[in-house]
Design a protein around this motif. Structure first.
Motif, PDB file in Angstrom:
ATOM      1  N   GLN A  62       0.823  -1.208   0.000  1.00 55.39           N
ATOM      2  CA  GLN A  62       0.000   0.000   0.000  1.00 55.39           C
ATOM      3  C   GLN A  62       0.858   1.259   0.000  1.00 55.39           C
ATOM      4  OE1 GLN A  62      -3.314  -0.157  -0.514  1.00 55.39           O
ATOM      5  NE2 GLN A  62      -2.859  -2.348  -0.693  1.00 55.39           N
ATOM      6  N   MET A  63       2.053   1.180   0.566  1.00 56.67           N
ATOM      7  CA  MET A  63       2.977   2.305   0.472  1.00 56.67           C
ATOM      8  C   MET A  63       3.404   2.523  -0.969  1.00 56.67           C
ATOM      9  SD  MET A  63       5.357   1.580   3.815  1.00 56.67           S
ATOM     10  CE  MET A  63       4.590   1.039   5.342  1.00 56.67           C
ATOM     11  N   GLU A  64       3.671   1.443  -1.670  1.00 55.09           N
ATOM     12  CA  GLU A  64       4.039   1.567  -3.079  1.00 55.09           C
ATOM     13  C   GLU A  64       2.954   2.283  -3.877  1.00 55.09           C
ATOM     14  OE1 GLU A  64       6.841  -2.301  -4.073  1.00 55.09           O
ATOM     15  OE2 GLU A  64       4.788  -2.246  -4.802  1.00 55.09           O
ATOM     16  N   ARG A  65       1.715   2.026  -3.521  1.00 57.19           N
ATOM     17  CA  ARG A  65       0.584   2.565  -4.288  1.00 57.19           C
ATOM     18  C   ARG A  65       0.169   3.948  -3.816  1.00 57.19           C
ATOM     19  NH1 ARG A  65      -2.368  -3.367  -3.950  1.00 57.19           N
ATOM     20  NH2 ARG A  65      -0.647  -4.450  -4.986  1.00 57.19           N
ATOM     21  N   GLY A  66       0.890   4.486  -2.839  1.00 57.25           N
ATOM     22  CA  GLY A  66       0.621   5.832  -2.379  1.00 57.25           C
ATOM     23  C   GLY A  66      -0.559   5.967  -1.448  1.00 57.25           C
ATOM     24  N   ARG A  67      -1.087   4.848  -0.958  1.00 59.18           N
ATOM     25  CA  ARG A  67      -2.245   4.897  -0.062  1.00 59.18           C
ATOM     26  C   ARG A  67      -1.849   4.952   1.405  1.00 59.18           C
ATOM     27  NH1 ARG A  67      -5.507  -0.146  -2.822  1.00 59.18           N
ATOM     28  NH2 ARG A  67      -5.961   0.825  -4.850  1.00 59.18           N
ATOM     29  N   LEU A  68      -0.591   4.694   1.682  1.00 55.63           N
ATOM     30  CA  LEU A  68      -0.118   4.606   3.059  1.00 55.63           C
ATOM     31  C   LEU A  68       1.262   5.226   3.131  1.00 55.63           C
ATOM     32  CD1 LEU A  68      -0.735   3.413   5.898  1.00 55.63           C
ATOM     33  CD2 LEU A  68       0.401   1.312   5.145  1.00 55.63           C
ATOM     34  N   GLU A  69       1.481   6.041   4.172  1.00 56.85           N
ATOM     35  CA  GLU A  69       2.774   6.680   4.372  1.00 56.85           C
ATOM     36  C   GLU A  69       3.435   6.117   5.628  1.00 56.85           C
ATOM     37  OE1 GLU A  69       2.539  10.899   4.311  1.00 56.85           O
ATOM     38  OE2 GLU A  69       1.380  10.960   2.439  1.00 56.85           O
ATOM     39  N   LEU A  70       4.695   5.813   5.497  1.00 54.94           N
ATOM     40  CA  LEU A  70       5.413   5.144   6.567  1.00 54.94           C
ATOM     41  C   LEU A  70       5.465   5.968   7.837  1.00 54.94           C
ATOM     42  CD1 LEU A  70       7.036   2.576   7.256  1.00 54.94           C
ATOM     43  CD2 LEU A  70       9.089   3.793   6.502  1.00 54.94           C
ATOM     44  N   GLU A  71       5.705   7.258   7.718  1.00 53.07           N
ATOM     45  CA  GLU A  71       5.868   8.111   8.894  1.00 53.07           C
ATOM     46  C   GLU A  71       4.588   8.825   9.292  1.00 53.07           C
ATOM     47  OE1 GLU A  71       8.309   7.980  10.781  1.00 53.07           O
ATOM     48  OE2 GLU A  71       9.794   6.964   9.542  1.00 53.07           O
ATOM     49  N   ALA A  72       3.485   8.457   8.674  1.00 54.50           N
ATOM     50  CA  ALA A  72       2.213   9.083   9.034  1.00 54.50           C
ATOM     51  C   ALA A  72       1.692   8.520  10.340  1.00 54.50           C
ATOM     52  CB  ALA A  72       1.186   8.852   7.930  1.00 54.50           C
ATOM     53  N   PRO A  73       0.980   9.333  11.132  1.00 60.48           N
ATOM     54  CA  PRO A  73       0.355   8.795  12.344  1.00 60.48           C
ATOM     55  C   PRO A  73      -0.757   7.814  11.978  1.00 60.48           C
ATOM     56  CG  PRO A  73      -0.364  11.047  11.965  1.00 60.48           C
ATOM     57  CD  PRO A  73       0.727  10.781  10.967  1.00 60.48           C
TER      58      PRO A  73
END
Length: 650
Positions: A207-218
């Motif tokens: 999901q990070m690859e697809r831009g739906r999830l950010e690693l450093e997001a709360p």
């Protein structure tokens, strides 16, 4: 990643070639025995690993910044030296994976492994069918080991189903009649327990690859309910690396409804400020499950099928296996209070973990069932940069994140995104700064070593009949030690080198005959290769006037791949040499000119765990006008005193 072909050393120690890369390690502490997934106390982890800055900006921080921008399309090119676990995009390993090449059975020779040590892997696994030390460690097991695309060992032993009942008051069992027991088979399905966490982590990185999830997001950005008591600052990365500060566990199974279980999660407060402590916690992956289900609109079991197992052809890996699988599934525990939080009797074909069971069998921390072969397919996909048989599940840069240490602030608790790194307590001698893997409470483990392109899977039903019959990770360590030895260490001349061995707690010396240098220009030169548990093992070079009182002899080493010589003023070196040979040089000072001197190598292993050991080759002591000692001269070689060291061609 291409297989490590081993190192080659020329006779004059001036040229050494190898297929590996190096990285340094930290200091080690004694490791815990096991994680507990049930009622009662759960031990903390203490682990060991590298802390390697990358020119002011760590790989972890760089990766996090790029992912925070919404993807990893450019991450691989941006990571300094990113040619390790995942392989370079478009590199040979990735090209082979995309060409549709699959795992195959083959011989040890075809895999580039040593047959006698590979067979010993199965022997070690079989040994724990007996008293370990009182009860069998497991009723049965399946062990699978391979290198490259060759599975060179795949053995089943013992029973998948043996015990019908257990009496905790007398510590006695009732076994099924012999005709009703089920032998373990190579394709037996296991409750993988916490290996589930790896699948959940892979789904998150997708999901990070697809831009739906950010690693450093709360986390609360995606789960607004995930607040209170400091949870609002917990990030996605902290869930994946067990640095959220949440407690290890909560009794979800005590709640009768899903709403009650969710309320329990929402009510949990961090025990420490997020980011300030490492604590292995199932709650991290349960929260991540809810997050993934929220942003994708699909349940975790559907995500697992659609995004991982179906593309890779892992047809015997899933949540909630159907009743038709029961006869080919390993039984787990006879669950009764007080050792279990539930009274279910023999658990067979359903998830063992009480919380995963309460969550309907589908949970982020436990619940996936699978076979050794399917795990080998996953291992091969990750070692090849995220693709297998022409199907891609991750980009190479994303695999790099799985295998990159994000916990440099917590030495010993090295962790990628979901994957544990450099853990001798269950990897044994397979542990290197690049090794990645995980364990499961039911008796499962997976270890990948990109530095040798190898993988080891041990699946045992070690909670059958009860979790209290076993403790620690002795079988995992034993098979890891043996399999590490099956990967050869080669010299260029093809002959044997002096080898220290891999006995835990062992030590030995390799002593040269007395020498009398005439000048202050005498030097010892040789080739060395080492892999020890940082802080618990080392290779020492020592000097003595009489063979009784020994003192450290400082030396320098130079990697076979070149670079700047490293100085070792204390006369010892430990950790991981990168699977490459080094040229060692030690000057004898003017104090020894005209005096008799003794020189020796000493290997020490002081802890419970060991690395691959130490090798010494092509030893020479010379001064400008003459050669004082040369290992390849028969008369000199015959005068070497070896205690605990042997000549080894592997």
């Amino acid at each position: 990643m291409a297989a490590d072909t081993g190192a080659e050393v020329v006779a004059d120690v001036g040229t050494v070639r190898t297929g590996g890369t190096a990285r340094t390690g930290g200091t080690a502490r004694e490791q815990p025995q096991e994680r507990r997934h049930g009622l009662g106390q759960r031990p903390e982890h203490e682990r060991e690993g590298p802390c390697e800055p990358l020119r002011g900006l760590s790989r972890r921080r760089l990766g996090a910044r790029l992912l925070a921008l919404g993807g990893v399309l450019v991450l691989h090119a941006a990571l300094p030296g990113a040619t390790g676990a995942a392989g370079a995009a478009g590199g040979p390993a990735e090209r082979r994976a995309l060409q549709g090449l699959r795992l195959r059975y083959g011989s040890a020779r075809q895999a580039g492994l040593l047959e006698r040590h590979l067979e010993a892997v199965a022997d070690e696994a079989r040994r724990f069918l007996g008293p370990s030390p009182e009860h069998p460690y497991y009723a049965g097991a399946v062990v699978l080991a391979g290198r490259g695309r060759t599975v060179a060992l795949h053995r089943a032993m013992g029973h998948a189903v043996r015990y019908a009942e257990y009496d905790g008051r007398t510590d006695r069992v009732r076994e099924f009649p012999a005709a009703e027991r089920i032998a373990m088979a190579e394709d037996t399905v296991f409750d993988l327990a916490s290996l589930t966490k790896l699948f959940t982590s892979i789904l998150a990185v997708q999901q990070m690859e697809r831009g739906r999830l950010e690693l450093e997001a709360p986390v609360r950005r995606y789960l607004p309910e995930f607040t209170g008591g400091g949870k609002e600052i917990i990030t996605v990365r902290q869930l994946l690396t067990h640095t959220s500060g949440l407690r290890s566990w909560a009794p979800f199974y005590q709640e009768s409804t899903r709403e009650g279980r969710l309320r329990l999660l929402w009510s949990v407060r961090p025990q420490e400020t997020p980011g300030t402590v490492y604590r292995y916690s199932d709650l991290n992956l349960i929260a991540l499950q809810l997050l993934l289900e929220r942003i994708t609109g699909r349940t975790l079991d559907v995500l697992l099928h659609d995004e991982i197992t179906a593309p890779l052809g892992m047809h015997r890996t899933r949540y909630n296996p159907p009743l038709s699988w029961r006869r080919v599934t390993a039984a787990t525990e006879v669950q009764r209070p007080p050792w279990s939080g539930l009274d279910r009797g023999l658990v067979w074909g359903e998830v063992h973990d009480e919380n995963a069971y309460a969550l309907g069998g589908v949970a982020g921390h436990a619940g996936v069932f699978g076979t050794a072969w399917d795990l080998a397919v996953l291992a091969r996909a990750l070692l090849d940069g995220g693709a297998y048989a022409g199907r891609r599940i991750l980009r190479p840069a994303s695999v790099e994140l799985l295998f990159t240490d994000y916990n440099t602030a917590f030495p010993g608790d090295d962790h990628g995104l979901g994957f544990e790194l450099y853990q001798h307590w269950y990897m044994g001698a397979m542990a290197t700064p690049h090794s990645a893997g995980h364990t499961g409470f039911t008796g499962t483990s997976l270890v990948l070593d990109p530095s040798t392109d190898s993988f080891l899977i041990l699946l045992g039903n070690s909670v059958h009949p009860v979790r209290t019959w076993r403790a620690g990770s002795a079988p995992r360590v034993a098979v890891g030690n043996r399999f590490a030895r099956a990967v050869p260490v080669r010299t260029r001349h093809g002959g044997a080198a002096w080898f220290s061995g891999t006995a835990p707690g062992g030590s030995g010396t390799l002593t040269l005959p007395p020498l009398t240098p005439a000048t202050a220009a005498a030097r010892l030169r040789c080739a060395v290769w080492w892999d020890t548990v940082p802080g618990e093992g080392a290779l020492h070079l020592e000097v003595s006037p009489d063979g009784v009182d020994w003192a450290p002899l400082p030396f320098t080493t130079l990697r076979s791949t070149g670079g700047v010589a490293e100085e070792w003023p204390r006369g010892s070196v430990g950790g991981w040499s990168g699977r490459i040979w080094h040229r060692l040089e030690a000057p004898l000072t003017a104090a020894w000119a005209g005096r008799e001197v003794r020189l020796r190598f000493r290997h020490s292993a002081t802890g419970r765990y060991v690395g691959r050991g130490a090798y010494v080759d092509v030893v020479r002591v010379a001064e400008p006008a003459r050669l004082l000692f040369a290992e390849d001269r028969p008369d000199d070689a015959a005068r070497v005193e070896a205690v605990g060291w042997t000549r080894s061609a592997d």
